[in-house]
Design an enzyme around this catalytic site. Structure first.
Site, PDB file in Angstrom:
ATOM      1  N   ASP A 192      59.202  60.497  77.988  1.00  0.00           N
ATOM      2  CA  ASP A 192      58.939  61.941  78.086  1.00  0.00           C
ATOM      3  C   ASP A 192      57.461  62.258  78.319  1.00  0.00           C
ATOM      4  O   ASP A 192      56.960  63.275  77.860  1.00  0.00           O
ATOM      5  CB  ASP A 192      59.424  62.677  76.813  1.00  0.00           C
ATOM      6  CG  ASP A 192      60.856  62.323  76.478  1.00  0.00           C
ATOM      7  OD1 ASP A 192      61.668  62.317  77.411  1.00  0.00           O
ATOM      8  OD2 ASP A 192      61.155  62.038  75.303  1.00  0.00           O
ATOM      9  N   LYS A 209      56.758  61.866  83.567  1.00  0.00           N
ATOM     10  CA  LYS A 209      56.799  60.993  84.755  1.00  0.00           C
ATOM     11  C   LYS A 209      57.437  61.685  85.955  1.00  0.00           C
ATOM     12  O   LYS A 209      57.028  61.472  87.084  1.00  0.00           O
ATOM     13  CB  LYS A 209      57.616  59.719  84.448  1.00  0.00           C
ATOM     14  CG  LYS A 209      56.973  58.814  83.414  1.00  0.00           C
ATOM     15  CD  LYS A 209      57.816  57.582  83.178  1.00  0.00           C
ATOM     16  CE  LYS A 209      59.127  57.870  82.479  1.00  0.00           C
ATOM     17  NZ  LYS A 209      59.004  58.345  81.088  1.00  0.00           N
ATOM     18  N   GLY A 264      65.552  61.638  81.565  1.00  0.00           N
ATOM     19  CA  GLY A 264      65.654  63.033  81.996  1.00  0.00           C
ATOM     20  C   GLY A 264      64.334  63.409  82.623  1.00  0.00           C
ATOM     21  O   GLY A 264      63.342  63.572  81.929  1.00  0.00           O
ATOM     22  N   HIS A 265      64.295  63.460  83.929  1.00  0.00           N
ATOM     23  CA  HIS A 265      63.048  63.753  84.620  1.00  0.00           C
ATOM     24  C   HIS A 265      63.067  65.187  85.126  1.00  0.00           C
ATOM     25  O   HIS A 265      63.899  65.557  85.937  1.00  0.00           O
ATOM     26  CB  HIS A 265      62.836  62.772  85.779  1.00  0.00           C
ATOM     27  CG  HIS A 265      62.556  61.380  85.292  1.00  0.00           C
ATOM     28  ND1 HIS A 265      62.581  60.269  86.101  1.00  0.00           N
ATOM     29  CD2 HIS A 265      62.240  60.929  84.059  1.00  0.00           C
ATOM     30  CE1 HIS A 265      62.285  59.195  85.374  1.00  0.00           C
ATOM     31  NE2 HIS A 265      62.081  59.571  84.135  1.00  0.00           N
ATOM     32  N   GLN A 316      62.180  56.101  80.543  1.00  0.00           N
ATOM     33  CA  GLN A 316      61.797  55.899  79.141  1.00  0.00           C
ATOM     34  C   GLN A 316      60.306  55.535  79.063  1.00  0.00           C
ATOM     35  O   GLN A 316      59.552  55.975  79.915  1.00  0.00           O
ATOM     36  CB  GLN A 316      62.662  54.828  78.456  1.00  0.00           C
ATOM     37  CG  GLN A 316      64.102  55.245  78.212  1.00  0.00           C
ATOM     38  CD  GLN A 316      64.998  55.025  79.406  1.00  0.00           C
ATOM     39  OE1 GLN A 316      64.981  53.968  80.001  1.00  0.00           O
ATOM     40  NE2 GLN A 316      65.781  56.019  79.752  1.00  0.00           N
TER      41      GLN A 316
END
Ligand code: IMP
Length: 428
Positions: free
Chosen positions: A13, A16, A40-41, A226
Site C-alpha cells: 500500500d 505503487k 489493490g492498486h 504487496q
C-alpha cells in the site's frame, strides 16, 4: 530507457499503482510477476478512480502490452470482472494488449473457501489477516504439485480431472476439519467453463513474448504487488503473503533472466502503514496515528480495512534496500504529513539492550523491539500543488534528505497527491 522493477519497500500500500501508471509511459511492456487479487492498486486518471487487483495498472495506457507472469496466482472470475469494469469505463482490452502466461496457477473456488475457513479457525493474535482471496492455498497447491494452471483451461477434460483430484483432499479438510460444506467438481466446472472461454484468447507464452521484446529493444516494467516485508521468506513471517515480493522474483515470476532487471525502484510512503496482522514497531495508537489514517485515507483498496499507521521506519526500508538492491526510492504521500508540528523517524531498533540497524531475525523479535527515534521539525503548508523540490518548505526537503541518508539510496520521485500530475523529480 531501462527496464524497471517497481517494488513496495514497506508492508504494501505504498502507492505503487500511481507510480506504475506514471512510469508506464516510459515502458512498452508491463508485467505482474507475483501475488494475485490480494493486491489493490488505485490509480486516478482525469479525476476517474480505477482500482485494479489483478490486471497490471499499465492497462490504462493505450498501446502498452500488459502481461501476467507465471509467478502470479490468477482468479479467473476476478480477471473477467476486471475486464468488464474496465470496459464499462471505456477501456476495452484486446488480447493483443493483455496476456496471461500459460504457466500461471489459478485460484479455484476451493482455495477461496479454504483460505477463509483457515483464517476463521485461527485464534485471536495468530490471525494473519489474509485478504481471504485464496492466495495462500493456490500457492500451496502449486508447490504440492496439484495446482491448476492457466493452460489447463484449454483442455476442459484435463481441468476436470485435476479438480477432482484436488477436491478429494480439499473436501476432507473443508468438511471434517473446518465444518464447511463440500464443493463438487460439477460446481467448480460450472463456474470455470464459461470463464475458460473468455480467458483462453488471452493465454500466451509470456517468457517468449518478453524474450522477443528484448530482442527488439523494447523496455519492460515489472509491477510488484504487496511489499518487501510481506515477502514469504524475507518478511515478518508468519504475518506475510504467500509469494516472494522482492525484486529478484521479477525474473523468476515472469520468465526472464535477472540480468534484465536494471532500475529497481522502491516505493515508500512518507510514513508507515500496515493492514492485517503482525508486528509494527512504529505504530501510533494515538491522535497522530488517527491523523495519518484520516489525512492519508488509509483504508485497504481490497478489503476496505483501516490500515494501522505509524512513523517512517528507516530500519525496515534499509533492509528493503539490501533485499531488493534498490537503485532509487520514490517517496509517496508526503502531503499527508503537512500540519504535524514534529516528525519522527525510526533510525534504529533497541532489542534486548542492543541497538540494531537491521530488523532482528527471530520470529517474535520484531514485536519486542523498541524504536530509536530522531525528531525533525514538521511544516504546516499545503504542499499538494508543489511541482518541484524548490516548492517544498525547508522542513519537507530536510525530511526527504534525512530519509535518503538513513537508508543509503536517493529519491527519484516525490508524490504529493493522488493524481498523475502531483509528482515531481527529487532532483528538481
Ligand atoms: P494474503 O496475501 O491475502 O494471504 O494476506 C497475507 C497478509 O498480507 C495479510 O496481512 C494481508 O493484509 C497482507 N496483504 C496482502 N496483500 C496486500 C496488499 O496488497 N497490501 C497490503 N497488505 C497486503
Amino acid at each position: 530507457m531501462s527496464n524497471m522493477v517497481i517494488i513496495g519497500a514497506q508492508w504494501g500500500d505504498e502507492g505503487k499503482g500511481k507510480i506504475v501508471d506514471l512510469l508506464s509511459a516510459q515502458s512498452d511492456y508491463i508485467v505482474r510477476f507475483q501475488g494475485g487479487n490480494n493486491a489493490g492498486h488505485t490509480v486516478i486518471v482525469d479525476g476517474e478512480e480505477y482500482i485494479l487487483h489483478l490486471i497490471p495498472s499499465g492497462i490504462l495506457h493505450q498501446g502498452k502490452v500488459c502481461l501476467i507472469g507465471n509467478g502470479v496466482v490468477l482468479d479467473p472470475a476476478v480477471f473477467c470482472q476486471e475486464l468488464d469494469t474496465l470496459a464499462s469505463k471505456g477501456v476495452d482490452v484486446a488480447p493483443a494488449y493483455l496476456k496471461i502466461s500459460r504457466k500461471t496457477h489459478l485460484i479455484m473456488p476451493y482455495h477461496r473457501a479454504l483460505d477463509k475457513a483457515r483464517e476463521k479457525a485461527r485464534i485471536e493474535g495468530e490471525k494473519i489477516g489474509t485478504t481471504g482471496r485464496g492466495i495462500g492455498p493456490a500457492y500451496e497447491d502449486k508447490v504440492t504439485r496439484i495446482g491448476v494452471r492457466a493452460a489447463d483451461l484449454e483442455d476442459l477434460q484435463l481441468l476436470r480431472r485435476k479438480v477432482e483430484i484436488a477436491l478429494v483432499e480439499k473436501n476432507a479438510l473443508l468438511t471434517s476439519l473446518y465444518n464447511c460444506p463440500a464443493i463438487s467438481a460439477d460446481e467448480v466446472m460450472a463456474e470455470l467453463t464459461p470463464l475458460a472461454e473468455r480467458l483462453v484468447p488471452y493465454l500466451a507464452d509470456v517468457s517468449g513474448v518478453l524474450g522477443q521484446a528484448r530482442l527488439e529493444g523494447k523496455t519492460i516494467m515489472f509491477e510488484g504487488a504487496q511489499g518487501t516485508h510481506l515477502d514469504i521468506d524475507h518478511g515478518t513471517y508468519p504475518f506475510v503473503t504467500s509469494s516472494n515480493t522482492v525484486a529478484g522474483n521479477a525474473a523468476a515470476g515472469s520468465g526472464l533472466g535477472p540480468r534484465e532487471l536494471e532500475r529497481i525502484i522502491g516505493i515508500v510512503k512518507a510514513y508507515t502503514t500496515r493492514v492485517g496482522g503482525g508486528p509494527f514497531p512504529t505504530q501510533l495508537d494515538c491522535e497522530i496515528g488517527r491523523h495519518l489514517q484520516s489525512q492519508g485515507a488509509e483504508v485497504g483498496a481490497t478489503t476496505k480495512r483501516v490500515r494501522r499507521c505509524g512513523w517512517f521506519d528507516a530500519v525496515l526500508v534499509r533492509e528493503s534496500v539490501r533485499l531488493n538492491s534498490l537503485t532509487e526510492l520514490t517517496l509517496t504521500k508526503l502531503d499527508v504529513l503537512s500540519g504535524l508540528k514534529e516528525l519522527k523517524i525510526c533510525v534504529a531498533y533497541k532489542y534486548r539492550g542492543e541497538e540494531m540497524q537491521y530488523p532482528p531475525q527471530a520470529e517474535a523479535a520484531l514485536a519486542e523491539v523498541e524504536p530509536v527515534y530522531e525528531t525533525l521539525p514538521g511544516w504546516s503548508e499545503d504542499i499538494t500543488g508543489a511541482k518541484s523540490m524548490a516548492d517544498l518548505p525547508a522542513g519537507a526537503r530536510a525530511y526527504i534528505r534525512r530519509i535518503e541518508e538513513l537508508v543509503g539510496v536517493k529519491a527519484g520521485l516525490i508524490s504529493v497527491g493522488p493524481d498523475r500530475n502531483q509528482t515531481f523529480s527529487a532532483c528538481s
